[in-house]
Design a protein around this motif. Structure first.
Motif, PDB file in Angstrom:
ATOM      1  N   ARG A  62      22.069  13.100  12.930  1.00 53.20           N
ATOM      2  CA  ARG A  62      22.199  14.492  12.500  1.00 53.20           C
ATOM      3  C   ARG A  62      23.548  14.766  11.838  1.00 53.20           C
ATOM      4  N   PRO A  63      23.538  15.675  10.866  1.00 54.85           N
ATOM      5  CA  PRO A  63      24.809  16.052  10.244  1.00 54.85           C
ATOM      6  C   PRO A  63      25.663  16.878  11.197  1.00 54.85           C
ATOM      7  N   GLN A  64      26.970  16.829  10.965  1.00 57.85           N
ATOM      8  CA  GLN A  64      27.921  17.604  11.743  1.00 57.85           C
ATOM      9  C   GLN A  64      28.654  18.530  10.787  1.00 57.85           C
ATOM     10  N   TYR A  65      28.780  19.795  11.169  1.00 56.78           N
ATOM     11  CA  TYR A  65      29.417  20.805  10.330  1.00 56.78           C
ATOM     12  C   TYR A  65      30.681  21.308  10.991  1.00 56.78           C
ATOM     13  N   GLU A  66      31.726  21.500  10.194  1.00 52.95           N
ATOM     14  CA  GLU A  66      32.944  22.122  10.699  1.00 52.95           C
ATOM     15  C   GLU A  66      32.755  23.634  10.714  1.00 52.95           C
ATOM     16  N   ASN A  67      33.613  24.329  11.453  1.00 50.93           N
ATOM     17  CA  ASN A  67      33.573  25.786  11.445  1.00 50.93           C
ATOM     18  C   ASN A  67      33.995  26.320  10.086  1.00 50.93           C
ATOM     19  N   LEU A  68      33.420  27.440   9.701  1.00 56.32           N
ATOM     20  CA  LEU A  68      33.830  28.145   8.496  1.00 56.32           C
ATOM     21  C   LEU A  68      35.059  28.975   8.860  1.00 56.32           C
ATOM     22  N   TRP A 114      27.104  29.321  -1.377  1.00 56.07           N
ATOM     23  CA  TRP A 114      26.692  28.599  -0.186  1.00 56.07           C
ATOM     24  C   TRP A 114      26.279  29.614   0.866  1.00 56.07           C
ATOM     25  N   GLN A 115      25.185  29.325   1.561  1.00 53.03           N
ATOM     26  CA  GLN A 115      24.738  30.190   2.648  1.00 53.03           C
ATOM     27  C   GLN A 115      24.938  29.458   3.969  1.00 53.03           C
ATOM     28  N   PHE A 116      25.635  30.129   4.894  1.00 52.29           N
ATOM     29  CA  PHE A 116      25.902  29.600   6.226  1.00 52.29           C
ATOM     30  C   PHE A 116      24.941  30.307   7.176  1.00 52.29           C
ATOM     31  N   VAL A 141      39.618  34.072  10.992  1.00 49.86           N
ATOM     32  CA  VAL A 141      38.352  34.151  11.713  1.00 49.86           C
ATOM     33  C   VAL A 141      37.622  32.829  11.520  1.00 49.86           C
ATOM     34  N   GLU A 142      37.164  32.241  12.612  1.00 45.72           N
ATOM     35  CA  GLU A 142      36.355  31.028  12.539  1.00 45.72           C
ATOM     36  C   GLU A 142      34.935  31.372  12.945  1.00 45.72           C
ATOM     37  N   LEU A 143      34.009  30.894  12.133  1.00 45.17           N
ATOM     38  CA  LEU A 143      32.591  31.116  12.391  1.00 45.17           C
ATOM     39  C   LEU A 143      31.902  29.782  12.629  1.00 45.17           C
ATOM     40  N   CYS A 144      31.121  29.724  13.675  1.00 46.46           N
ATOM     41  CA  CYS A 144      30.256  28.590  13.949  1.00 46.46           C
ATOM     42  C   CYS A 144      28.901  28.916  13.315  1.00 46.46           C
ATOM     43  N   TYR A 145      28.152  27.922  12.916  1.00 46.79           N
ATOM     44  CA  TYR A 145      26.859  28.162  12.272  1.00 46.79           C
ATOM     45  C   TYR A 145      25.965  26.949  12.473  1.00 46.79           C
ATOM     46  N   ASP A 146      24.677  27.121  12.218  1.00 43.97           N
ATOM     47  CA  ASP A 146      23.729  26.020  12.373  1.00 43.97           C
ATOM     48  C   ASP A 146      23.902  24.980  11.273  1.00 43.97           C
TER      49      ASP A 146
END
Length: 153
Positions: A62-68, A114-116, A141-146
């Motif tokens: 699975r891919p891993q995403y950093e926080n926005l 880009w859509q988060f 501000v840090e946002l977590c997302y799918d």
């Protein structure tokens, strides 16, 4: 050098962008001085095969995403702060699909976005106050997302 954009400039400049968070509107709500975290890495899984000692099979996972990460000059009283407060103090998470849009600095039109998906706040930070400097107070501000996806132009 080949021209890969409709405006005649390649590569695009990264200083003209917008951030749209549905349901959070008002003056300066989409005005940020910096956006980072548009990173994706594919994970890997090592599989050891019995009898094969020369190598390990490395399969993608699975891919891993950093926080926005969004940074801007501090705004007092905003819908964004209300959203963060609800998450931090009331533990009420209302995920939103956040859009980051890179704009053409000449025409003002959208170059790419880009859509988060299902983003929610996980960190809020205010820059240090220093009496020796006349620096602007910056909120981060840090946002977590799918996941995020690049949207068609």
């Amino acid at each position: 050098m080949a021209d890969d954009s409709s405006t005649g400039f390649y590569p695009p400049l990264g200083f003209y962008f917008q951030v749209n968070i549905p349901g959070i509107q008002g003056i300066n709500e989409g005005s940020f001085q910096e956006v980072s975290g548009l990173n994706i890495k594919l994970g890997k899984e090592d599989i050891k095969e019995g009898g094969e000692n020369r190598f390990v099979h490395r399969l993608p996972s699975r891919p891993q995403y950093e926080n926005l990460v969004l940074k801007r000059g501090m705004v007092t009283g905003s819908g964004l702060l209300d959203w963060i407060k609800a998450a931090a103090e009331e533990f009420t998470f209302t995920p939103k699909n956040v859009m980051v849009i890179l704009m053409d600095n000449m025409s003002g039109s959208q170059l790419v976005s880009w859509q988060f998906n299902n983003a929610y706040p996980v960190s809020y930070q205010v820059s240090p106050f220093k009496s020796q400097e006349g620096a602007i107070v910056v909120e981060t501000v840090e946002l977590c997302y799918d996941y995020f996806q690049r949207m068609p132009s």
